[in-house]
Design a protein around this motif. Sequence first.
Motif, PDB file in Angstrom:
ATOM      1  N   ARG A  72       7.566  -4.618  -7.438  1.00 18.52           N
ATOM      2  CA  ARG A  72       6.531  -4.296  -6.444  1.00 18.52           C
ATOM      3  C   ARG A  72       5.206  -4.967  -6.802  1.00 18.52           C
ATOM      4  NH1 ARG A  72       5.225  -0.127  -2.827  1.00 18.52           N
ATOM      5  NH2 ARG A  72       3.375  -0.857  -1.704  1.00 18.52           N
ATOM      6  N   LEU A  73       4.883  -4.989  -8.075  1.00 24.00           N
ATOM      7  CA  LEU A  73       3.625  -5.607  -8.510  1.00 24.00           C
ATOM      8  C   LEU A  73       3.614  -7.099  -8.189  1.00 24.00           C
ATOM      9  CD1 LEU A  73       0.927  -5.407 -10.041  1.00 24.00           C
ATOM     10  CD2 LEU A  73       2.213  -5.788 -12.163  1.00 24.00           C
ATOM     11  N   ILE A  74       4.688  -7.802  -8.515  1.00 22.27           N
ATOM     12  CA  ILE A  74       4.753  -9.245  -8.247  1.00 22.27           C
ATOM     13  C   ILE A  74       4.795  -9.506  -6.745  1.00 22.27           C
ATOM     14  CG2 ILE A  74       6.125 -11.328  -8.610  1.00 22.27           C
ATOM     15  CD1 ILE A  74       7.094 -10.100 -11.246  1.00 22.27           C
ATOM     16  N   SER A  75       5.537  -8.680  -6.018  1.00 16.73           N
ATOM     17  CA  SER A  75       5.643  -8.851  -4.572  1.00 16.73           C
ATOM     18  C   SER A  75       4.282  -8.708  -3.885  1.00 16.73           C
ATOM     19  CB  SER A  75       6.641  -7.833  -4.005  1.00 16.73           C
ATOM     20  OG  SER A  75       6.745  -7.948  -2.607  1.00 16.73           O
ATOM     21  N   ASP A  76       3.515  -7.692  -4.271  1.00 17.36           N
ATOM     22  CA  ASP A  76       2.189  -7.511  -3.665  1.00 17.36           C
ATOM     23  C   ASP A  76       1.235  -8.625  -4.076  1.00 17.36           C
ATOM     24  OD1 ASP A  76       3.031  -5.293  -2.388  1.00 17.36           O
ATOM     25  OD2 ASP A  76       1.915  -3.837  -3.590  1.00 17.36           O
ATOM     26  N   ALA A  77       1.371  -9.128  -5.306  1.00 18.70           N
ATOM     27  CA  ALA A  77       0.512 -10.233  -5.741  1.00 18.70           C
ATOM     28  C   ALA A  77       0.783 -11.484  -4.911  1.00 18.70           C
ATOM     29  CB  ALA A  77       0.742 -10.512  -7.222  1.00 18.70           C
ATOM     30  N   ILE A  78       2.068 -11.740  -4.588  1.00 19.03           N
ATOM     31  CA  ILE A  78       2.415 -12.888  -3.748  1.00 19.03           C
ATOM     32  C   ILE A  78       1.942 -12.674  -2.317  1.00 19.03           C
ATOM     33  CG2 ILE A  78       4.356 -14.181  -2.775  1.00 19.03           C
ATOM     34  CD1 ILE A  78       5.881 -13.616  -5.355  1.00 19.03           C
ATOM     35  N   ARG A  79       2.083 -11.443  -1.836  1.00 18.02           N
ATOM     36  CA  ARG A  79       1.781 -11.137  -0.433  1.00 18.02           C
ATOM     37  C   ARG A  79       0.280 -11.156  -0.136  1.00 18.02           C
ATOM     38  NH1 ARG A  79       4.892  -8.428   3.395  1.00 18.02           N
ATOM     39  NH2 ARG A  79       3.724  -7.432   5.078  1.00 18.02           N
ATOM     40  N   HIS A  80      -0.528 -10.599  -1.040  1.00 19.12           N
ATOM     41  CA  HIS A  80      -1.949 -10.415  -0.745  1.00 19.12           C
ATOM     42  C   HIS A  80      -2.867 -11.341  -1.543  1.00 19.12           C
ATOM     43  CE1 HIS A  80      -0.831  -6.927   1.596  1.00 19.12           C
ATOM     44  NE2 HIS A  80      -0.213  -6.395   0.552  1.00 19.12           N
ATOM     45  N   GLY A  81      -2.433 -11.817  -2.714  1.00 18.42           N
ATOM     46  CA  GLY A  81      -3.299 -12.689  -3.501  1.00 18.42           C
ATOM     47  C   GLY A  81      -4.315 -11.921  -4.326  1.00 18.42           C
ATOM     48  N   ASP A  82      -5.130 -12.688  -5.056  1.00 16.55           N
ATOM     49  CA  ASP A  82      -6.086 -12.060  -5.979  1.00 16.55           C
ATOM     50  C   ASP A  82      -7.399 -11.666  -5.304  1.00 16.55           C
ATOM     51  OD1 ASP A  82      -6.893 -14.598  -5.468  1.00 16.55           O
ATOM     52  OD2 ASP A  82      -7.146 -15.211  -7.556  1.00 16.55           O
ATOM     53  N   CYS A  83      -7.517 -11.868  -3.998  1.00 15.70           N
ATOM     54  CA  CYS A  83      -8.728 -11.454  -3.276  1.00 15.70           C
ATOM     55  C   CYS A  83      -8.564 -10.107  -2.583  1.00 15.70           C
ATOM     56  CB  CYS A  83      -9.113 -12.523  -2.237  1.00 15.70           C
ATOM     57  SG  CYS A  83      -9.544 -14.123  -2.977  1.00 15.70           S
ATOM     58  N   HIS A  84      -7.385  -9.516  -2.749  1.00 13.07           N
ATOM     59  CA  HIS A  84      -7.096  -8.230  -2.120  1.00 13.07           C
ATOM     60  C   HIS A  84      -7.414  -7.119  -3.119  1.00 13.07           C
ATOM     61  CE1 HIS A  84      -4.281  -5.132  -0.325  1.00 13.07           C
ATOM     62  NE2 HIS A  84      -5.022  -5.493   0.713  1.00 13.07           N
ATOM     63  N   ARG A  85      -8.379  -6.275  -2.778  1.00 15.09           N
ATOM     64  CA  ARG A  85      -8.876  -5.284  -3.736  1.00 15.09           C
ATOM     65  C   ARG A  85      -7.796  -4.297  -4.180  1.00 15.09           C
ATOM     66  NH1 ARG A  85     -14.300  -1.479  -3.085  1.00 15.09           N
ATOM     67  NH2 ARG A  85     -14.074  -0.416  -5.107  1.00 15.09           N
ATOM     68  N   PRO A  86      -6.992  -3.669  -3.268  1.00 19.52           N
ATOM     69  CA  PRO A  86      -5.956  -2.739  -3.737  1.00 19.52           C
ATOM     70  C   PRO A  86      -4.924  -3.394  -4.664  1.00 19.52           C
ATOM     71  CG  PRO A  86      -6.346  -2.440  -1.386  1.00 19.52           C
ATOM     72  CD  PRO A  86      -7.085  -3.672  -1.791  1.00 19.52           C
ATOM     73  N   THR A  87      -4.601  -4.652  -4.383  1.00 16.92           N
ATOM     74  CA  THR A  87      -3.648  -5.339  -5.264  1.00 16.92           C
ATOM     75  C   THR A  87      -4.250  -5.569  -6.641  1.00 16.92           C
ATOM     76  OG1 THR A  87      -2.681  -6.450  -3.340  1.00 16.92           O
ATOM     77  CG2 THR A  87      -2.207  -7.394  -5.499  1.00 16.92           C
TER      78      THR A  87
END
Length: 212
Positions: free
Chosen positions: A66-81
Amino acid sequence: MSKAEVTKLMSRLRINYLSRHRNLKQPDGPEGRINKLRKTVTGLIKNERIELNFARADEARGYAERLISDAIRHGDCHRPTMEMADFWLLEKQLVHKLFKVLVPRYETSPLSYTRMWKAPREYPGHYRLRAVLELRGNPFPSLEPTKSHRRNLLHNVLLHEARKESVREKLEQSAADLTTKKVEVEKPKEEKKAEKTEKDEKSIEKEEETKK
């Protein structure tokens, strides 16, 4: 809201995951359980291959996916991620590795980001299931078993020919042994036959002498 719209709002895991969490034995309660899983996810991102108990590996695998999936989906500019990465990764330099190393590695991959293998159990010791949890594309030698039973592989062809040659040599040796035994058996028979013939000739000669 339709099912298709729901899948757009959250990442979908690419592995089979239990609907209920595993009952990990931890004297510190739920907080100790989460801390143990955080250490496991941190170790996986850092080392890319770890060996541990099967239950904890299976439980931590879902959080890592889930952590890797959200990092790919939202990137490092997404605050919740970023907050989730900061929570799960105890060593903060691994946040950089997550977004700059793992995201480019997996962003076009159709497979799961992790793999889990059953490991040999410790003996003597606690009789517990062990597992190896790893990230795909790690720099270590592959743990996937080789399909050495294929007949057309070079080493299997050579082994097959060597086996045939060995069998042929054994058959030739057996045939030679049988021939030798047959000669040894027939030789006394010929000698007895020659002796009998010689005795018959002598008896005939004696009969002729008596007649004269």
